[in-house]
Enzyme design. Sequence first.
Site, PDB file in Angstrom:
ATOM      1  N   GLU A   1       7.651  -6.660   1.240  1.00  0.00           N
ATOM      2  CA  GLU A   1       6.473  -6.502   2.103  1.00  0.00           C
ATOM      3  C   GLU A   1       5.495  -7.659   1.897  1.00  0.00           C
ATOM      4  O   GLU A   1       4.955  -8.220   2.853  1.00  0.00           O
ATOM      5  CB  GLU A   1       5.733  -5.195   1.758  1.00  0.00           C
ATOM      6  CG  GLU A   1       6.321  -3.938   2.363  1.00  0.00           C
ATOM      7  CD  GLU A   1       5.896  -3.743   3.809  1.00  0.00           C
ATOM      8  OE1 GLU A   1       5.212  -4.610   4.369  1.00  0.00           O
ATOM      9  OE2 GLU A   1       6.268  -2.714   4.395  1.00  0.00           O
TER      10      GLU A   1
ATOM     11  N   LYS B   1       1.155  10.030   5.869  1.00  0.00           N
ATOM     12  CA  LYS B   1       1.224   8.611   6.238  1.00  0.00           C
ATOM     13  C   LYS B   1       2.510   7.953   5.735  1.00  0.00           C
ATOM     14  O   LYS B   1       2.600   6.739   5.633  1.00  0.00           O
ATOM     15  CB  LYS B   1      -0.022   7.889   5.722  1.00  0.00           C
ATOM     16  CG  LYS B   1      -1.323   8.413   6.336  1.00  0.00           C
ATOM     17  CD  LYS B   1      -2.516   7.496   6.072  1.00  0.00           C
ATOM     18  CE  LYS B   1      -3.770   7.982   6.801  1.00  0.00           C
ATOM     19  NZ  LYS B   1      -4.910   7.050   6.640  1.00  0.00           N
TER      20      LYS B   1
ATOM     21  N   TYR C   1     -14.943   0.815  -6.960  1.00  0.00           N
ATOM     22  CA  TYR C   1     -16.197   1.563  -6.866  1.00  0.00           C
ATOM     23  C   TYR C   1     -16.995   1.456  -8.157  1.00  0.00           C
ATOM     24  O   TYR C   1     -18.144   1.870  -8.221  1.00  0.00           O
ATOM     25  CB  TYR C   1     -15.905   3.025  -6.520  1.00  0.00           C
ATOM     26  CG  TYR C   1     -15.070   3.150  -5.261  1.00  0.00           C
ATOM     27  CD1 TYR C   1     -15.655   2.956  -4.012  1.00  0.00           C
ATOM     28  CD2 TYR C   1     -13.704   3.414  -5.323  1.00  0.00           C
ATOM     29  CE1 TYR C   1     -14.898   3.025  -2.851  1.00  0.00           C
ATOM     30  CE2 TYR C   1     -12.935   3.491  -4.168  1.00  0.00           C
ATOM     31  CZ  TYR C   1     -13.531   3.292  -2.937  1.00  0.00           C
ATOM     32  OH  TYR C   1     -12.776   3.342  -1.801  1.00  0.00           O
TER      33      TYR C   1
ATOM     34  N   LYS D   1       0.860  -1.185   0.000  1.00  0.00           N
ATOM     35  CA  LYS D   1       0.000   0.000   0.000  1.00  0.00           C
ATOM     36  C   LYS D   1       0.892   1.229   0.000  1.00  0.00           C
ATOM     37  O   LYS D   1       1.706   1.430   0.905  1.00  0.00           O
ATOM     38  CB  LYS D   1      -0.906  -0.002   1.221  1.00  0.00           C
ATOM     39  CG  LYS D   1      -1.765   1.260   1.319  1.00  0.00           C
ATOM     40  CD  LYS D   1      -2.790   1.156   2.408  1.00  0.00           C
ATOM     41  CE  LYS D   1      -3.603   2.431   2.503  1.00  0.00           C
ATOM     42  NZ  LYS D   1      -4.656   2.345   3.517  1.00  0.00           N
TER      43      LYS D   1
ATOM     44  N   ARG E   1     -10.858   9.830   1.963  1.00  0.00           N
ATOM     45  CA  ARG E   1     -10.744  10.502   3.265  1.00  0.00           C
ATOM     46  C   ARG E   1     -11.881  11.503   3.444  1.00  0.00           C
ATOM     47  O   ARG E   1     -12.329  11.728   4.569  1.00  0.00           O
ATOM     48  CB  ARG E   1      -9.361  11.154   3.403  1.00  0.00           C
ATOM     49  CG  ARG E   1      -8.258  10.091   3.475  1.00  0.00           C
ATOM     50  CD  ARG E   1      -6.857  10.677   3.495  1.00  0.00           C
ATOM     51  NE  ARG E   1      -5.848   9.628   3.354  1.00  0.00           N
ATOM     52  CZ  ARG E   1      -4.553   9.861   3.132  1.00  0.00           C
ATOM     53  NH1 ARG E   1      -4.112  11.107   3.030  1.00  0.00           N
ATOM     54  NH2 ARG E   1      -3.710   8.860   3.007  1.00  0.00           N
TER      55      ARG E   1
ATOM     56  N   LYS F   1      -2.119  -1.463  -3.921  1.00  0.00           N
ATOM     57  CA  LYS F   1      -3.014  -0.305  -3.852  1.00  0.00           C
ATOM     58  C   LYS F   1      -2.187   0.966  -3.944  1.00  0.00           C
ATOM     59  O   LYS F   1      -1.174   1.058  -3.258  1.00  0.00           O
ATOM     60  CB  LYS F   1      -3.753  -0.367  -2.513  1.00  0.00           C
ATOM     61  CG  LYS F   1      -4.661   0.800  -2.243  1.00  0.00           C
ATOM     62  CD  LYS F   1      -5.209   0.672  -0.848  1.00  0.00           C
ATOM     63  CE  LYS F   1      -6.076   1.878  -0.591  1.00  0.00           C
ATOM     64  NZ  LYS F   1      -6.548   1.937   0.760  1.00  0.00           N
TER      65      LYS F   1
HETATM   66  C1  PBG Z   1      -7.243   3.668   5.532  1.00  0.00           C
HETATM   67  C2  PBG Z   1      -7.643   3.373   4.147  1.00  0.00           C
HETATM   68  C3  PBG Z   1      -7.515   4.252   3.087  1.00  0.00           C
HETATM   69  C4  PBG Z   1      -8.079   3.635   1.971  1.00  0.00           C
HETATM   70  C5  PBG Z   1      -8.530   2.383   2.372  1.00  0.00           C
HETATM   71  N1  PBG Z   1      -8.246   2.231   3.730  1.00  0.00           N
HETATM   72  C6  PBG Z   1      -6.985   5.630   3.042  1.00  0.00           C
HETATM   73  C7  PBG Z   1      -5.694   5.938   3.653  1.00  0.00           C
HETATM   74  O1  PBG Z   1      -4.824   5.075   3.815  1.00  0.00           O
HETATM   75  O2  PBG Z   1      -5.529   7.096   4.015  1.00  0.00           O
HETATM   76  C8  PBG Z   1      -8.158   4.273   0.623  1.00  0.00           C
HETATM   77  C9  PBG Z   1      -9.191   3.763  -0.304  1.00  0.00           C
HETATM   78  C10 PBG Z   1      -9.516   4.671  -1.430  1.00  0.00           C
HETATM   79  O3  PBG Z   1      -8.900   5.728  -1.646  1.00  0.00           O
HETATM   80  O4  PBG Z   1     -10.430   4.312  -2.169  1.00  0.00           O
HETATM   81  N2  PBG Z   1      -6.749   2.701   6.319  1.00  0.00           N
END
Ligand code: PBG
Length: 324
Positions: free
Chosen positions: A234, A218, A314, A196, A206, A249
């Site tokens: 990872e 982050k 989505y 990720k 968010r 992701k």
């Molecule tokens: C948070 C989380 C995020 C997403 C899924 N779980 C956002 C982030 O890490 O700030 C993002 C999903 C998306 O943008 O569709 N744990």
Amino acid sequence: MFPLRRNRRLRASHAVRSLVQETSISPNDFIVPLFVVEGSGVKEEIPSMPDYYRFSLDLLKDEVQLLWIMGLKSVLLFVKVHDHLKDNAGTEALNPNGLMQRAIKTVKDVAPDMYVMTDVALDPFSSYGHDGIVKDHQIINDETCDVLAKMAISHAQAGADMVAPSDMMDGRILYIREALEEEGYKNTGIMSYSAKYASAFYGPFRDALDSAPGFGDKKTYQMDPANRSEAIRETLMDIDEGADIVMVKPGLCYLDIVRDLKNEVEVPISVYQVSGEYAMLKAAAEKGWLDHDAVMMEQITAIKRAGADLIASYFAKDVVRLLD
Ligand code: PBG
């Protein structure tokens, strides 16, 4: 002689193109992310995600029923909790009667065979909007893993089939796996967000959950978009620690990573086509600059062609409607 091989022969008609098509899309490919809020009769559109909604539990039922009828067999649940329930340790995440726990039960009530996955991370519950516990402006790893494991158990108790840790703490898959085994949840799976990235494509998500980090970013836990071999490292660690499914992701910008992993690992790979990817296409289509359906199918096909076995998207409903 003029070429013996004319590649256009296999492109000459719809029929022959279908016969030689290497990648196909079906409802089985999708995980549908769902956003859940408190209240009743709530179906509110997320401003930066046109035609995507937050549902209260009563309307979540209708949505889940619809997904099931459409042949979509898996959901990934996210909750938006009230600000007054947020604290540093994400305590509300462990509430057996919390919104996530009720959402899991609601889905199982209306569609018992729907495969329910749940987001495991502190950010929607954190007063700081971070995925872990904060101490002196640092996200502390091991204490966070402890809460994540408890969260996973709480979701399993409520009926989740698979937990999906999205936080990127070190060692959390092992922590969670061992906790699940100890509590007797041997068949509760783990889909790890293993690769990720610290991506700017999460912005609309968010907004949807009101979970933007209150300070900093982050980057101390999510990966640097510049890195490639780190993603393999990872992911291999997460598999060793017990992940059943691994994830890359975001999607489109990271398909090289997806292919690297496809060549390297033997577990199913999922790709999260994230909120920013969704928003970009919706916005361009609204302006009349791109053909929504054609670009959507091209993107989903590209994700699958790169090596995704599953896609959290989505667009899942839009795609399935188009397939019909
Ligand atoms: C948070 C989380 C995020 C997403 C899924 N779980 C956002 C982030 O890490 O700030 C993002 C999903 C998306 O943008 O569709 N744990």
